[in-house]
Design a protein around this motif. Structure first.
Motif, PDB file in Angstrom:
ATOM      1  N   LYS A  35      -0.811  91.276   0.543  1.00  0.00           N
ATOM      2  CA  LYS A  35       0.153  92.348   0.240  1.00  0.00           C
ATOM      3  C   LYS A  35       1.037  91.994  -0.956  1.00  0.00           C
ATOM      4  O   LYS A  35       2.258  92.161  -0.943  1.00  0.00           O
ATOM      5  CB  LYS A  35       1.028  92.645   1.464  1.00  0.00           C
ATOM      6  CG  LYS A  35       0.223  93.163   2.643  1.00  0.00           C
ATOM      7  CD  LYS A  35       1.104  93.480   3.841  1.00  0.00           C
ATOM      8  CE  LYS A  35       0.272  93.998   5.001  1.00  0.00           C
ATOM      9  NZ  LYS A  35       1.106  94.310   6.194  1.00  0.00           N
ATOM     10  N   VAL A  36       0.394  91.474  -2.012  1.00  0.00           N
ATOM     11  CA  VAL A  36       1.103  91.176  -3.261  1.00  0.00           C
ATOM     12  C   VAL A  36       0.696  92.216  -4.306  1.00  0.00           C
ATOM     13  O   VAL A  36      -0.305  92.910  -4.156  1.00  0.00           O
ATOM     14  CB  VAL A  36       0.792  89.753  -3.768  1.00  0.00           C
ATOM     15  CG1 VAL A  36       1.327  88.720  -2.806  1.00  0.00           C
ATOM     16  CG2 VAL A  36      -0.705  89.545  -3.975  1.00  0.00           C
ATOM     17  N   ARG A  37       1.512  92.317  -5.352  1.00  0.00           N
ATOM     18  CA  ARG A  37       1.227  93.304  -6.399  1.00  0.00           C
ATOM     19  C   ARG A  37       0.806  92.562  -7.673  1.00  0.00           C
ATOM     20  O   ARG A  37       1.634  91.932  -8.335  1.00  0.00           O
ATOM     21  CB  ARG A  37       2.464  94.165  -6.680  1.00  0.00           C
ATOM     22  CG  ARG A  37       3.016  94.914  -5.475  1.00  0.00           C
ATOM     23  CD  ARG A  37       2.066  95.948  -4.936  1.00  0.00           C
ATOM     24  NE  ARG A  37       2.253  97.249  -5.525  1.00  0.00           N
ATOM     25  CZ  ARG A  37       3.011  98.193  -4.996  1.00  0.00           C
ATOM     26  NH1 ARG A  37       3.679  97.984  -3.887  1.00  0.00           N
ATOM     27  NH2 ARG A  37       3.098  99.378  -5.590  1.00  0.00           N
ATOM     28  N   ARG A  38      -0.440  92.636  -8.009  1.00  0.00           N
ATOM     29  CA  ARG A  38      -0.971  92.142  -9.290  1.00  0.00           C
ATOM     30  C   ARG A  38      -1.652  93.329  -9.960  1.00  0.00           C
ATOM     31  O   ARG A  38      -2.864  93.321 -10.200  1.00  0.00           O
ATOM     32  CB  ARG A  38      -1.951  90.985  -9.069  1.00  0.00           C
ATOM     33  CG  ARG A  38      -1.386  89.797  -8.288  1.00  0.00           C
ATOM     34  CD  ARG A  38      -0.392  89.008  -9.087  1.00  0.00           C
ATOM     35  NE  ARG A  38       0.195  87.915  -8.343  1.00  0.00           N
ATOM     36  CZ  ARG A  38      -0.189  86.649  -8.404  1.00  0.00           C
ATOM     37  NH1 ARG A  38      -1.197  86.310  -9.170  1.00  0.00           N
ATOM     38  NH2 ARG A  38       0.420  85.715  -7.702  1.00  0.00           N
ATOM     39  N   SER A  39      -0.862  94.356 -10.230  1.00  0.00           N
ATOM     40  CA  SER A  39      -1.400  95.683 -10.519  1.00  0.00           C
ATOM     41  C   SER A  39      -2.298  95.738 -11.749  1.00  0.00           C
ATOM     42  O   SER A  39      -3.350  96.397 -11.724  1.00  0.00           O
ATOM     43  CB  SER A  39      -0.244  96.677 -10.665  1.00  0.00           C
ATOM     44  OG  SER A  39       0.491  96.734  -9.469  1.00  0.00           O
ATOM     45  N   ILE A  72      -3.114 102.932  -6.296  1.00  0.00           N
ATOM     46  CA  ILE A  72      -1.749 102.389  -6.233  1.00  0.00           C
ATOM     47  C   ILE A  72      -1.466 101.507  -7.450  1.00  0.00           C
ATOM     48  O   ILE A  72      -0.393 101.589  -8.063  1.00  0.00           O
ATOM     49  CB  ILE A  72      -1.550 101.604  -4.918  1.00  0.00           C
ATOM     50  CG1 ILE A  72      -1.607 102.567  -3.725  1.00  0.00           C
ATOM     51  CG2 ILE A  72      -0.217 100.861  -4.926  1.00  0.00           C
ATOM     52  CD1 ILE A  72      -1.665 101.883  -2.374  1.00  0.00           C
ATOM     53  N   ALA A  73      -2.443 100.671  -7.820  1.00  0.00           N
ATOM     54  CA  ALA A  73      -2.274  99.815  -8.999  1.00  0.00           C
ATOM     55  C   ALA A  73      -2.115 100.658 -10.260  1.00  0.00           C
ATOM     56  O   ALA A  73      -1.301 100.338 -11.137  1.00  0.00           O
ATOM     57  CB  ALA A  73      -3.474  98.879  -9.138  1.00  0.00           C
ATOM     58  N   ALA A  74      -2.862 101.740 -10.354  1.00  0.00           N
ATOM     59  CA  ALA A  74      -2.784 102.631 -11.523  1.00  0.00           C
ATOM     60  C   ALA A  74      -1.408 103.273 -11.620  1.00  0.00           C
ATOM     61  O   ALA A  74      -0.848 103.417 -12.716  1.00  0.00           O
ATOM     62  CB  ALA A  74      -3.867 103.698 -11.445  1.00  0.00           C
ATOM     63  N   MET A  75      -0.837 103.660 -10.478  1.00  0.00           N
ATOM     64  CA  MET A  75       0.516 104.234 -10.494  1.00  0.00           C
ATOM     65  C   MET A  75       1.542 103.201 -10.924  1.00  0.00           C
ATOM     66  O   MET A  75       2.479 103.507 -11.662  1.00  0.00           O
ATOM     67  CB  MET A  75       0.855 104.808  -9.119  1.00  0.00           C
ATOM     68  CG  MET A  75       0.178 106.136  -8.833  1.00  0.00           C
ATOM     69  SD  MET A  75       0.689 106.892  -7.276  1.00  0.00           S
ATOM     70  CE  MET A  75      -0.521 106.199  -6.140  1.00  0.00           C
ATOM     71  N   ASP A  76       1.364 101.955 -10.463  1.00  0.00           N
ATOM     72  CA  ASP A  76       2.264 100.874 -10.899  1.00  0.00           C
ATOM     73  C   ASP A  76       2.227 100.712 -12.415  1.00  0.00           C
ATOM     74  O   ASP A  76       3.246 100.413 -13.048  1.00  0.00           O
ATOM     75  CB  ASP A  76       1.870  99.550 -10.247  1.00  0.00           C
ATOM     76  CG  ASP A  76       2.269  99.469  -8.788  1.00  0.00           C
ATOM     77  OD1 ASP A  76       3.066 100.317  -8.334  1.00  0.00           O
ATOM     78  OD2 ASP A  76       1.789  98.549  -8.090  1.00  0.00           O
ATOM     79  N   CYS A  77       1.039 100.870 -12.989  1.00  0.00           N
ATOM     80  CA  CYS A  77       0.845 100.675 -14.438  1.00  0.00           C
ATOM     81  C   CYS A  77       1.015 101.968 -15.238  1.00  0.00           C
ATOM     82  O   CYS A  77       0.753 101.986 -16.437  1.00  0.00           O
ATOM     83  CB  CYS A  77      -0.549 100.102 -14.693  1.00  0.00           C
ATOM     84  SG  CYS A  77      -0.839  98.489 -13.946  1.00  0.00           S
ATOM     85  N   GLN A  78       1.453 103.029 -14.560  1.00  0.00           N
ATOM     86  CA  GLN A  78       1.644 104.340 -15.190  1.00  0.00           C
ATOM     87  C   GLN A  78       0.353 104.902 -15.784  1.00  0.00           C
ATOM     88  O   GLN A  78       0.387 105.690 -16.733  1.00  0.00           O
ATOM     89  CB  GLN A  78       2.746 104.277 -16.258  1.00  0.00           C
ATOM     90  CG  GLN A  78       4.157 104.329 -15.682  1.00  0.00           C
ATOM     91  CD  GLN A  78       4.461 105.642 -14.970  1.00  0.00           C
ATOM     92  OE1 GLN A  78       4.450 106.706 -15.568  1.00  0.00           O
ATOM     93  NE2 GLN A  78       4.726 105.569 -13.666  1.00  0.00           N
TER      94      GLN A  78
END
Length: 303
Positions: A35-39, A72-78
């Motif tokens: 549950k880490v973010r490495r977007s 979710i990763a794509a949203m983090d990276c806009q």
């Protein structure tokens, strides 16, 4: 919380993936499980799998999990277009899914459409009032809009139900501190210390708040919690050592003109011990700044 072993394993696998050594799927699974973010990395390598029909079909049911992870990763990276495409695929596969509905609401929020996102989250909460993620998204959205009072309102409502959520209490305390509502912040840290009494971070934060509020009683209490932080960290917390010196100096100033017992509350021996520990630490770790420390301690009439 990620352990050091897990973090080391993650970093090793990340280096392998980034240097073309393979293991993309294993890395994506590990990121998800921890549950880490490495977007950015998830988006890059997740898309490389999704865009390859052979690799994608080999995943079986995990294909849909990957679509969610990449969205979710794509949203983090806009990268909102990528996120939208992933969500469309999931909508087609799971047309009535509340989990996909949550992704849709997240995308609306990522676009900065606050009112629409608020409505979407409210609808989701009607179906499941105990969805912690949605409650926390409402808090995050309030903060993003520069509305800390609304974030406080949401957090207080959330904590009436989820009273054991340490992260929420800490978040609420930090918002209170940012608004200079120190008494309310102190209450939050008291709750955290009661639930996790061996965690030095909370003792230290509580001591900082008490010192900021000021007054003889609060300063004496702050010194106790700085001392507790030092005890819990084996004497290795520089901030707490400085806190002991600052509290002692402030108590001494407030005790001027009082009887001997009141003056003894400054505990000069404790200050001297803290100052000696600080000087020893600076000699070992930052000798270039030792003179600066000595000057600061002298101004506090400690050294």
């Amino acid at each position: 919380m990620v352990t050091k072993t897990e973090e080391r394993e993650l970093n090793q696998l990340e280096n392998q993936v980034e240097n073309g050594g393979g293991g993309f799927w294993e890395y994506l699974c590990l990121v998800r499980n921890l549950k880490v973010r490495r977007s950015e990395i998830v988006l890059k390598h997740g898309l490389s799998i999704l865009n390859d029909s052979g690799k994608r079909s080999a995943l079986g049911p995990d294909e849909w999990t990957l679509y969610e992870q990449v969205a979710i990763a794509a949203m983090d990276c806009q990268s909102l277009a990528v996120a939208q495409n992933c969500i469309k695929v999931l909508q087609k596969k799971f047309p009535e899914s509340k989990r996909v509905g949550k992704l849709e609401a997240l995308l609306i929020e990522a676009k900065g459409m606050w009112e629409e996102a608020e409505k979407a989250y409210s609808i989701l909460l009607e179906d499941n009032p105990l969805d912690q993620v949605i409650h926390k998204r409402k808090v995050a959205m309030s903060k993003a809009q520069g509305k800390p009072s609304l974030a406080i309102e949401h957090l207080n409502k959330y904590l009436q139900v989820f009273m054991a959520d340490h992260d929420a209490w800490r978040e609420l305390a930090e918002i209170y501190v940012s608004l200079q509502m120190y008494k309310q912040a102190a209450f939050c840290y008291e709750e955290l210390i009661l639930s996790q009494p061996t965690l030095p971070l909370y003792h230290l934060a509580y001591a900082d708040v008490l010192y900021t509020i000021g007054g003889l009683e609060n300063l004496i209490a702050a010194r106790k919690y700085y001392a507790a932080t030092i005890d819990l960290t084996g004497g290795k917390n520089t901030r707490a050592l400085l806190g002991i010196c600052l509290c002692g100096s402030a108590i001494a100033q407030l005790s001027r003109g009082r009887n001997k017992e009141d003056k003894d509350m400054a505990a000069p021996e404790l200050q001297s011990l803290a100052a000696s520990a600080l000087e020893k630490e600076y000699k070992q770790k930052s000798p270039a700044k030792l003179n600066l420390l000595t000057s600061a301690l002298r101004s506090l009439k400690v050294s």
